[in-house]
Motif scaffolding. Structure first.
Motif, mmCIF file in Angstrom:
data_model
loop_
_atom_site.group_PDB
_atom_site.id
_atom_site.type_symbol
_atom_site.label_atom_id
_atom_site.label_comp_id
_atom_site.label_asym_id
_atom_site.label_seq_id
_atom_site.Cartn_x
_atom_site.Cartn_y
_atom_site.Cartn_z
ATOM 1 N N PRO A 186 -73.157 14.447 45.310
ATOM 2 C CA PRO A 186 -74.355 14.929 45.982
ATOM 3 C C PRO A 186 -74.605 14.187 47.293
ATOM 4 O O PRO A 186 -74.064 13.106 47.531
ATOM 5 C CB PRO A 186 -75.463 14.622 44.974
ATOM 6 N N SER A 187 -75.445 14.781 48.122
ATOM 7 C CA SER A 187 -75.775 14.166 49.408
ATOM 8 C C SER A 187 -76.849 13.094 49.264
ATOM 9 O O SER A 187 -77.035 12.282 50.160
ATOM 10 C CB SER A 187 -76.255 15.231 50.402
ATOM 11 N N ILE A 188 -77.612 13.096 48.152
ATOM 12 C CA ILE A 188 -78.586 12.034 47.914
ATOM 13 C C ILE A 188 -78.266 11.368 46.582
ATOM 14 O O ILE A 188 -77.623 11.957 45.713
ATOM 15 C CB ILE A 188 -80.036 12.581 47.906
ATOM 16 N N ARG A 189 -78.710 10.148 46.431
ATOM 17 C CA ARG A 189 -78.382 9.364 45.247
ATOM 18 C C ARG A 189 -79.154 9.876 44.032
ATOM 19 O O ARG A 189 -80.380 10.048 44.096
ATOM 20 C CB ARG A 189 -78.742 7.900 45.496
ATOM 21 N N PRO A 190 -78.482 10.168 42.909
ATOM 22 C CA PRO A 190 -79.211 10.613 41.717
ATOM 23 C C PRO A 190 -80.021 9.476 41.098
ATOM 24 O O PRO A 190 -79.744 8.301 41.314
ATOM 25 C CB PRO A 190 -78.098 11.076 40.782
ATOM 26 N N SER A 191 -81.028 9.857 40.322
ATOM 27 C CA SER A 191 -81.838 8.857 39.623
ATOM 28 C C SER A 191 -81.043 8.209 38.505
ATOM 29 O O SER A 191 -81.167 7.010 38.245
ATOM 30 C CB SER A 191 -83.095 9.514 39.038
ATOM 31 N N ARG A 228 -62.993 12.808 49.197
ATOM 32 C CA ARG A 228 -63.217 14.019 49.970
ATOM 33 C C ARG A 228 -64.563 14.654 49.624
ATOM 34 O O ARG A 228 -65.272 15.175 50.494
ATOM 35 C CB ARG A 228 -62.079 15.016 49.715
ATOM 36 N N SER A 229 -64.956 14.641 48.360
ATOM 37 C CA SER A 229 -66.236 15.244 47.974
ATOM 38 C C SER A 229 -67.406 14.481 48.584
ATOM 39 O O SER A 229 -68.403 15.083 48.991
ATOM 40 C CB SER A 229 -66.360 15.305 46.450
ATOM 41 N N ARG A 230 -67.307 13.161 48.677
ATOM 42 C CA ARG A 230 -68.385 12.389 49.302
ATOM 43 C C ARG A 230 -68.489 12.719 50.788
ATOM 44 O O ARG A 230 -69.583 12.845 51.340
ATOM 45 C CB ARG A 230 -68.132 10.888 49.118
ATOM 46 N N GLU A 231 -67.350 12.838 51.456
ATOM 47 C CA GLU A 231 -67.353 13.155 52.885
ATOM 48 C C GLU A 231 -67.932 14.551 53.121
ATOM 49 O O GLU A 231 -68.731 14.776 54.036
ATOM 50 C CB GLU A 231 -65.930 13.094 53.443
ATOM 51 N N SER A 250 -84.052 19.082 50.261
ATOM 52 C CA SER A 250 -82.699 19.652 50.229
ATOM 53 C C SER A 250 -81.732 18.703 49.524
ATOM 54 O O SER A 250 -81.753 17.492 49.757
ATOM 55 C CB SER A 250 -82.202 19.926 51.648
ATOM 56 N N ILE A 251 -80.908 19.271 48.645
ATOM 57 C CA ILE A 251 -79.807 18.536 48.018
ATOM 58 C C ILE A 251 -78.532 19.328 48.263
ATOM 59 O O ILE A 251 -78.438 20.499 47.879
ATOM 60 C CB ILE A 251 -80.011 18.349 46.509
ATOM 61 N N VAL A 252 -77.583 18.722 48.916
ATOM 62 C CA VAL A 252 -76.269 19.334 49.116
ATOM 63 C C VAL A 252 -75.285 18.614 48.208
ATOM 64 O O VAL A 252 -75.255 17.386 48.164
ATOM 65 C CB VAL A 252 -75.808 19.217 50.577
ATOM 66 N N TYR A 253 -74.527 19.368 47.452
ATOM 67 C CA TYR A 253 -73.443 18.719 46.706
ATOM 68 C C TYR A 253 -72.152 19.480 46.946
ATOM 69 O O TYR A 253 -72.145 20.658 47.296
ATOM 70 C CB TYR A 253 -73.769 18.603 45.215
#
Length: 809
Positions: free
Chosen positions: A191-196, A257-260, A240-243
């Motif tokens: 994901p583009s933001i850190r999960p809880s 690659r998924s993080r980038e 917004s959450i992009v994954y």
């Protein structure tokens, strides 16, 4: 993304988690079609090219032929409410519905006051991006669970989970892998933001437990991975959450690659793919209608065809459109399906339509057998209805491509000869080897010991008639006469199925009629077997509201039969009403052709229009081209008890019906460089622009009081002379405009206009305008030349003179 028109509003699907409810249903994105913005309120969904290697992954969930699918979806929690928004709520149990595109956008409300806009994008062949945007009009806390894992399905799409696949949680991302065809494939979601927090769970029902703090059982605790997000929503502020999901041959590579990719500007990537998608539709004739839903349906059809597009692979040498998007249809090139698919494709692309047939004919065995189902590395052992000759002739009427006929002709002959040798019951009548071979799998005609079938004998008679036309066009006069005689002979044999007492055609068991009225009893109209009186009796059965004329005809079984909508077990083991009442587009198409042959034009138009409206109504359920329909309500039959309806490409045949009924235009014969023959069979109610017929471009406009047909050239005229004929079969008037290239236009003779003053050539232009008589034909013989001398002073060209004299002989 806020400027886009959301193409699917999935609202009202919020439900409390109950033991009997799986909590979610799945849809798929799969290879290579983008969203066409012209489709307005209709949805398009899709899949990455990576799926062609059978290691599919998608953003909502996935489906893979003969193997598992890598999937992901969102769960929502607010207070004590939990929701897993479904995307196709059509069945009692969760099912996978294939729907292809490079991008999909959905909008839904998991709870009152919470709106989710979710866009899925196949970034490249091995990468998927999902952008989820959440808004609320007031402040509230929401939990989101991103659930990822590997699923499997049975033949009709019911979901099971793969215990052998293991999800791993590392640094706020989920990784998993499985082995296919001797190679390990690794997938990573980031994901583009850190999960809880993150956890591993057993099954979809356990997703609800993580919201309440319950621990799932540990025996299968590596089946699915979950990333939990806790959001504080402010009024009117979009979160917004992009994954991303990436496949690779190495775990570390897929994770990196998924993080980038999760950091990609989603709006820019989506806009790029949206622009690129327009290329797939550039040659689609542009259609508009005052009923906007019909306009949307037309473009939806072309999207779904493009969605089912497959590249050639293995045994299949050319690109083709696969038969179905249901689990059992993945990759399949089917025999009689292709006959209807190709006729639709030729409205857009002659070459692709021809390759659809060529791909199939390349599967032919040395003895003439053509398998009914073909995969890149396998084929079936049964055949299907022999109607390819009809399809080839219809394609030729649009393309005028004789080399295609030269290629197909000997293969078509071999296939018919194989049918005659291998399906004869011993007395000259033909019968199917298995129910599936007929294409009418569990039709009640197979409930007993039926051994001679109306449909097969009619299809052979019709095919020989089309072979005769093809042979004649190829200059094979002797063979043309031979096939014509055989067509008459088969029509004579079809009469053995006629029950004079009931005025209907029934299959036979020995010498006894199997008296069950099915749509195949109307098929003899297609080949011309019935006498006029018999045809009228058939039409009376068709138009009877107590038999076949339902709200959405023609039901596969008459409604006064005991077997109507009564299930039976099909060959795949499931009890269903599949061919026991639902209405199908391919059978309707064959009945419509038969009605036109006998001059029942009003009934043919009514049936075609009802078919169009049926597909339009059904497309509201998932925005797909459903396989079969409830004849009473037009819903996909999967919505009624014991129904079964996947998406099939042959339903796209309604696009051809739309041009014939709503535009009222079709070719009478194949075009040449110097001639074009059209028929106006219905008063147009829709506009059409850019229909290619050979090298001619045809448009129809209804913007003025009198409809106008415009004919122009897609390429320069090479012939010094030519003829255009337009037969007006309606009782109304239409205007006609002829526009050629830069050469001057000389008119030799015109018929079908009210007076000579009704036509004229604009000074200094190459355009002719005519007004047609009611029920007559416009015939324009023209000459193109650079000279600008008056017509009376021009010397008669020998070629032109011969052309005119030959035409009027």
């Amino acid at each position: 993304m806020t400027d886009l028109e959301w193409v699917l509003d999935v609202s009202g699907f919020v439900h409390r988690v109950k033991p009997e409810n799986k909590g979610f249903e799945v849809s798929e994105i799969a290879p290579a079609l983008d969203l066409d913005p012209k489709v307005g309120g209709f949805s398009v969904k899709c899949i990455p090219a990576f799926w062609k290697t059978r290691e599919l992954f998608t953003g909502l969930a996935g489906i893979i032929h003969l193997g598992p699918a890598v999937s992901s979806w969102w769960g929502f929690c607010s207070g004590d409410r939990v929701a897993h928004p479904p995307y196709t709520r059509l069945y009692e149990y969760p099912k996978m519905v294939l729907a292809t595109s490079d991008s999909m956008v959905v909008a839904y409300r998991p709870f009152k006051g919470v709106r989710v806009q979710q866009a899925h994008l196949c970034y490249d062949s091995v990468s998927l991006l999902v952008d989820t945007r959440i808004t609320s009009p007031y402040k509230r806390k929401v939990k989101l669970a991103l659930v990822c894992g590997i699923l499997e399905q049975d033949l009709i799409g019911n979901i099971t989970f793969v215990p052998a696949s293991r999800c791993r949680l590392r640094d706020g991302a989920i990784a998993t892998s499985f082995s296919r065809f001797g190679r390990e494939v690794y997938f990573s979601w980031a994901p583009s933001i850190r999960p809880s927090s993150g956890t591993l769970i057993e099954s979809p029902r356990d997703v609800s437990r993580i919201f309440r703090g319950d621990r799932p059982r540990s025996r299968y605790d590596r089946n699915l991975g979950v990333l939990l997000f806790e959001l504080d929503l402010d009024p009117g502020i979009e979160t917004s959450i992009v994954y991303s999901c990436v496949a690779s041959d190495a775990e570390q590579k897929s994770r990196r690659r998924s993080r980038e990719l999760a950091k990609t500007n989603f709006d820019e990537a989506f806009a790029y793919h949206l622009r690129r998608s327009l290329g797939a539709f550039i040659n689609v004739p542009r259609f508009t209608h005052r009923d906007e839903d019909l306009t949307r349906l037309y473009y939806l059809i072309w999207q779904r065809l493009r969605a089912s597009y497959q590249g050639g692979a293995g045994r299949i040498p050319y690109p083709y459109v696969r038969a179905a998007s249901g689990p059992w249809g993945i990759d399949a090139l089917a025999l009689w399906d292709s006959a209807f698919i190709a006729q639709t494709l030729c409205l857009k692309d002659f070459d692709l339509a021809e390759k659809q047939i060529k791909s199939l004919l390349e599967q032919q065995f040395e003895d003439g057998f053509i398998p009914h189902g073909n995969l890149p590395h396998a084929c079936s052992c049964i055949t299907q209805p022999p109607i390819l000759a009809w399809a080839c002739w219809e394609i030729y009427k649009y393309s005028g491509d004789k080399p295609f006929l030269y290629y197909a002709y000997p293969k078509l002959v071999k296939h018919l000869r194989w049918i005659e040798r291998n399906r004869d019951r011993g007395d000259g009548l033909l019968g199917w080897a298995t129910p599936d071979e007929s294409g009418l799998d569990n039709s009640p005609v197979f409930d007993g010991a039926t051994d001679a079938h109306v449909d097969l004998n009619v299809e052979v008679a019709s095919s020989y008639e089309h072979l005769s036309r093809i042979a004649e066009r190829l200059g094979l006069t002797r063979e043309a006469r031979k096939w014509k005689a055989l067509s008459h002979e088969w029509n004579r044999r079809v009469q053995r199925f006629w029950d004079e007492g009931e005025g209907f055609y029934y299959p036979l068991s020995g010498t006894d009629f199997v008296r069950v009225k099915t749509v195949t009893g109307l098929f003899p109209l297609l080949s011309g077997a019935p006498k006029r009186e018999q045809a009228e009796r058939l039409v009376s059965h068709l138009r009877s509201p107590k038999e076949f004329w339902t709200a959405y005809p023609v039901p596969s079984v008459a409604i006064d039969e005991e077997t109507f909508l009564k299930p039976s077990r099909s060959t795949d083991g499931f009890s269903t009403i599949y061919w026991r009442g639902p209405t199908w587009i391919p059978t309707n198409a064959m009945v419509i052709e038969g009605l036109r042959r006998y001059g029942f034009l009003e009934t043919a138009r009514d049936l075609a229009m009802k078919s169009i409206m049926m597909v339009k109504e059904a497309s509201r359920y998932g925005c797909l081209l459903w396989e079969n329909f409830d004849p009473l309500t037009a819903k996909p039959s999967g919505l009624i008890p014991y129904g079964r309806s996947d998406e099939t490409a042959w339903t796209a045949y309604v696009a051809k019906l739309m041009l014939e009924v709503l535009v009222g235009l079709e070719p009478m014969d194949a075009p040449t460089d110097s001639s074009l023959r059209l028929r106006v069979s219905a008063h147009p109610s829709g506009c059409l622009e850019g229909l290619r017929i050979g090298r001619w471009l045809v448009s129809v406009s209804v913007e003025s009081e009198v409809p106008r047909i415009s004919v122009s050239r897609s390429r320069p005229v090479t012939s010094p002379a030519g003829c255009i004929e337009i037969l007006n079969k309606t009782d109304g008037e239409f205007a006609f405009t002829l526009r050629l290239d830069s050469r001057r236009l000389g008119i030799a003779r015109i018929t079908g206009v009210e007076t000579r003053e009704d036509y004229g050539i604009d000074e200094g232009k190459t355009e002719l305008y005519l007004k047609a008589l009611r029920g007559e034909a416009i015939k324009v013989l023209f000459e193109t030349e650079e000279a600008q001398r008056p017509w009376a002073q021009r010397p008669w060209s020998g070629t032109f003179k011969q052309f005119i004299e030959g035409y009027y002989k």
